[in-house]
Design a protein around this motif. Structure first.
Motif, short mmCIF file in Angstrom:
data_model
loop_
_atom_site.label_atom_id
_atom_site.label_comp_id
_atom_site.label_asym_id
_atom_site.label_seq_id
_atom_site.Cartn_x
_atom_site.Cartn_y
_atom_site.Cartn_z
N ASP A 1 0.84 -1.21 0.00
CA ASP A 1 0.00 0.00 0.00
C ASP A 1 0.87 1.25 0.00
O ASP A 1 0.56 2.23 -0.69
CB ASP A 1 -0.92 0.01 1.22
CG ASP A 1 -2.08 -0.98 1.10
OD1 ASP A 1 -2.47 -1.29 -0.04
OD2 ASP A 1 -2.57 -1.41 2.15
N LEU A 2 1.95 1.23 0.76
CA LEU A 2 2.87 2.37 0.79
C LEU A 2 3.42 2.64 -0.61
O LEU A 2 3.39 3.77 -1.09
CB LEU A 2 4.00 2.06 1.78
CG LEU A 2 4.96 3.18 2.09
CD1 LEU A 2 5.44 3.06 3.52
CD2 LEU A 2 6.15 3.14 1.18
N VAL A 3 3.87 1.58 -1.27
CA VAL A 3 4.43 1.71 -2.62
C VAL A 3 3.36 2.22 -3.59
O VAL A 3 3.62 3.13 -4.39
CB VAL A 3 5.01 0.35 -3.11
CG1 VAL A 3 5.33 0.37 -4.59
CG2 VAL A 3 6.25 -0.01 -2.29
N ARG A 4 2.16 1.67 -3.49
CA ARG A 4 1.08 2.06 -4.41
C ARG A 4 0.69 3.52 -4.24
O ARG A 4 0.61 4.28 -5.21
CB ARG A 4 -0.14 1.16 -4.20
CG ARG A 4 -1.34 1.48 -5.09
CD ARG A 4 -2.52 0.56 -4.83
NE ARG A 4 -2.96 0.50 -3.45
CZ ARG A 4 -3.74 1.42 -2.88
NH1 ARG A 4 -4.15 2.46 -3.56
NH2 ARG A 4 -4.12 1.29 -1.61
N VAL A 5 0.44 3.94 -3.00
CA VAL A 5 -0.03 5.31 -2.76
C VAL A 5 1.04 6.34 -3.15
O VAL A 5 0.71 7.38 -3.71
CB VAL A 5 -0.45 5.49 -1.28
CG1 VAL A 5 -0.74 6.94 -0.97
CG2 VAL A 5 -1.66 4.63 -0.99
#
Length: 156
Positions: A143-147
């Motif tokens: 999620d960190l990478v995606r956002v």
């Protein structure tokens, strides 16, 4: 203490599941990330420090395990630049809108290209600053990478 920060607002807007962790921030700590990991009883490799740097002419946001140092040559290479250097505290605060010790990769005033140390992706969850001193957010590294649209690279 208010738990809503530009970072938590950005995560809610992106519909990311996250958990807040508060701790007693020590402004005199030699290494802020290590102090946060110790205060929360978290493995330092899972608690990511948010650093602001310049890669070539571009400002970049770097997420690195709190117990490791960023290798500026590797960061420059990952960013496709000839060189990289850490930003000073005043410039980092001006660009992000956060105070040092409370700089989050989320909800920054000016969005910067983000890089994350690839070894952090091995954990089910990681923690990073929640947008104020003494507040960390726990979330899945994916999620960190995606956002952030972050690039995972060997930068430490």
């Amino acid at each position: 203490m208010a738990k809503s920060t530009p970072a938590t607002v950005a995560l809610e807007k992106a519909k990311v599941a996250f958990k807040l962790h508060e701790y007693e921030y020590d402004p005199n700590a030699e290494r802020i990330g290590m102090q946060a990991a110790e205060a929360l009883g978290i493995e330092p490799a899972r608690l990511l420090k948010t650093l602001m740097a310049k890669a070539g002419n571009d400002v970049v946001c770097v997420l690195a395990p709190s117990d490791r140092e960023v290798n500026l040559k590797r960061l420059a290479s990952a960013a496709g630049a000839k060189s990289a250097a850490m930003l000073g505290a005043v410039e980092a605060e001006r660009i992000t809108g956060y105070h040092v010790g409370g700089i989050s990769p989320f909800g920054q005033k000016k969005r910067a290209r983000a890089f994350i140390e690839q070894s952090a992706l091995q954990f089910p969850t990681v923690l990073c600053n929640g947008g104020r001193r003494g507040l960390q957010v726990e979330l899945a590294p994916a999620d960190l990478v995606r956002v952030l649209g972050a690039t995972a690279a060997d930068i430490c």
